[in-house]
Design an enzyme around this catalytic site. Sequence first.
Site, PDB file in Angstrom:
ATOM      1  N   CYS A 265      -1.666  -0.201  -1.953  1.00 40.75           N
ATOM      2  CA  CYS A 265      -1.284  -0.470  -0.562  1.00 40.75           C
ATOM      3  C   CYS A 265      -1.394   0.838   0.215  1.00 40.75           C
ATOM      4  CB  CYS A 265       0.152  -0.973  -0.515  1.00 40.75           C
ATOM      5  SG  CYS A 265       1.316   0.250  -1.123  1.00 40.75           S
TER       6      CYS A 265
ATOM      7  N   CYS B  78       7.549   5.943   2.030  1.00 41.12           N
ATOM      8  CA  CYS B  78       6.753   5.025   2.855  1.00 41.12           C
ATOM      9  C   CYS B  78       7.534   4.664   4.136  1.00 41.12           C
ATOM     10  CB  CYS B  78       6.462   3.765   2.051  1.00 41.12           C
ATOM     11  SG  CYS B  78       5.566   2.547   3.005  1.00 41.12           S
TER      12      CYS B  78
ATOM     13  N   HIS C 152      16.778  -0.103  -9.074  1.00 42.84           N
ATOM     14  CA  HIS C 152      15.466   0.321  -8.566  1.00 42.84           C
ATOM     15  C   HIS C 152      15.668   1.500  -7.614  1.00 42.84           C
ATOM     16  CE1 HIS C 152      11.641   0.310  -6.418  1.00 42.84           C
ATOM     17  NE2 HIS C 152      11.146  -0.427  -7.400  1.00 42.84           N
TER      18      HIS C 152
ATOM     19  N   GLU D 298      14.251   2.539  -5.002  1.00 42.44           N
ATOM     20  CA  GLU D 298      14.260   2.270  -3.557  1.00 42.44           C
ATOM     21  C   GLU D 298      15.615   1.711  -3.121  1.00 42.44           C
ATOM     22  OE1 GLU D 298      11.069  -0.240  -1.877  1.00 42.44           O
ATOM     23  OE2 GLU D 298      12.575  -0.895  -0.422  1.00 42.44           O
TER      24      GLU D 298
ATOM     25  N   CYS E  74       7.484  -5.520   3.410  1.00 39.70           N
ATOM     26  CA  CYS E  74       6.353  -4.786   3.970  1.00 39.70           C
ATOM     27  C   CYS E  74       5.108  -5.661   3.986  1.00 39.70           C
ATOM     28  CB  CYS E  74       6.118  -3.495   3.194  1.00 39.70           C
ATOM     29  SG  CYS E  74       5.155  -3.720   1.718  1.00 39.70           S
TER      30      CYS E  74
ATOM     31  N   ASN F  65       6.925  -5.072  -7.313  1.00 38.01           N
ATOM     32  CA  ASN F  65       6.037  -6.008  -6.601  1.00 38.01           C
ATOM     33  C   ASN F  65       5.078  -6.697  -7.557  1.00 38.01           C
ATOM     34  OD1 ASN F  65       3.114  -4.812  -6.127  1.00 38.01           O
ATOM     35  ND2 ASN F  65       4.510  -3.085  -6.032  1.00 38.01           N
TER      36      ASN F  65
ATOM     37  N   SER G 253       0.675  -0.605  -6.601  1.00 34.62           N
ATOM     38  CA  SER G 253       0.517   0.752  -7.130  1.00 34.62           C
ATOM     39  C   SER G 253      -0.572   0.814  -8.195  1.00 34.62           C
ATOM     40  CB  SER G 253       1.857   1.255  -7.676  1.00 34.62           C
ATOM     41  OG  SER G 253       2.485   0.268  -8.435  1.00 34.62           O
TER      42      SER G 253
HETATM   43  S1  SF4 Z   1       4.565  -1.694  -1.270  1.00 39.80           S
HETATM   44 FE1  SF4 Z   1       6.022  -0.005  -0.923  1.00 39.80          FE
HETATM   45  S2  SF4 Z   1       4.733   1.794  -0.648  1.00 39.80           S
HETATM   46 FE2  SF4 Z   1       3.403   0.013  -0.341  1.00 39.80          FE
HETATM   47  S3  SF4 Z   1       3.401  -0.334   1.891  1.00 39.80           S
HETATM   48 FE3  SF4 Z   1       5.013  -1.594   0.949  1.00 39.80          FE
HETATM   49  S4  SF4 Z   1       6.888  -0.385   1.088  1.00 39.80           S
HETATM   50 FE4  SF4 Z   1       5.166   0.985   1.412  1.00 39.80          FE
END
Ligand code: SF4
Length: 400
Positions: free
Chosen positions: A65, A157, A185, A187, A289, A320, A382
């Site tokens: 991403c 981010c 986690h 985050e 996001c 994710n 990722s």
């Molecule tokens: S997955 Fe995480 S790092 Fe990627 S755009 Fe979304 S919040 Fe940002």
Amino acid sequence: MTNKDDSANQPVTQYHRKGFGLKDVVEVELKKVYESDLIAKLRASGNVMTVNGITIKLAEAFGFCWGVDRAVSMAYEARQHFPDRKIWITNEIIHNPIVNQNLREMGIGFLQMAEDGSKDIDRIGQGDVVILPAFGASIEELKSLEDRKCEIVDTTCPWVSRVWNRVVNYDKKDFTAIIHGKPDHEETVATASRAGTYLIVQNLAQAEWVCNYIVNGGKKEDFLARFDKAVSLNFDPDVDLVKIGVANQTTMFKGETEQIGKLFEKTILAKYGPTQIDQHFLSPGDTICDATQERQDAMLKLVEEKLDLMLVIGGFNSSNTGHLQEIAHKRGLPSYHIDGPDCVGPGNVIRYKSENSEQTETKELFFPEAGDVTVGVTSGASTPDQVVAEVLERLFALRA
Ligand code: SF4
């Protein structure tokens, strides 16, 4: 490498929240390591390709991403900008073993995280450079880094920062943040540290339990035992659930975050009535996001196609990626969450992360040895294209 750094003896902590103007320099290397001709070819052919009787159908949105791309690029730029300085990353820059290994090979050290979530920051010396990951760092961690007078490259981010702004706003208004996320986690830990009073719910079932408590009450001890590691210090459910706002870890399953937001809104509405709702509930807005949403939407579309099996590629600790696998699982498809090419074969077996989060291996042949077969493929935010390409090559080799 060019040394533009004259601040090694800087007495105070310096923050860098952008790159160092070296994007063009690192781009060549990044392309070489993370992009793939095979995946470019697949994209050009409408995300479908057949080799040796194996048809690959790639999700419309998958892989790196924007936020991860930015974080990795900033780490590479930092290495160029500080060629002679010791550089550390707090735990992992993103949840991908191959990316992290590449950074290690560039001489970047990783601060290991202990089971209690603490990191070995004693290894950082004054003047060292510390890279914060895309999912950010907690307030406590930032304070300890500042104490060490190091230089910080903050790759957090902006989507994550948006959620932080939301919980800070809740706190200013004296509202409790209900965070939909995983308590361990990074985050969510970072978000919670900015929230003042908070409660973390992992899923809809936990949210329903809390809503029932809000409406019907219950034993405070039961509540605190159930959410032991998921509440702020001195949390009192009888006091701290009167004014609430919902926030989320950016990579949670979007549908579930929406359901949780609506459930709390409905519960507060039932308890306080429509004229009082604004005094008791702050709407979460959309803080999943774009990248997570696009990948989940593409996966929902892909699993509707005729597939024999599904491969979901991404770090085993990538939230994710786990949610993408969840979609395939709910659809009843034979699907495997793998973290890279080494999970596939030899001997037609596959090592994957099972439903109960353990790594396991298929006992029987996971892949048909003959005949046409269609494989759906996606990867988490990722996962570099190169990793996906290597997995596909292993798959093709099973029929070579
Ligand atoms: S997955 Fe995480 S790092 Fe990627 S755009 Fe979304 S919040 Fe940002």
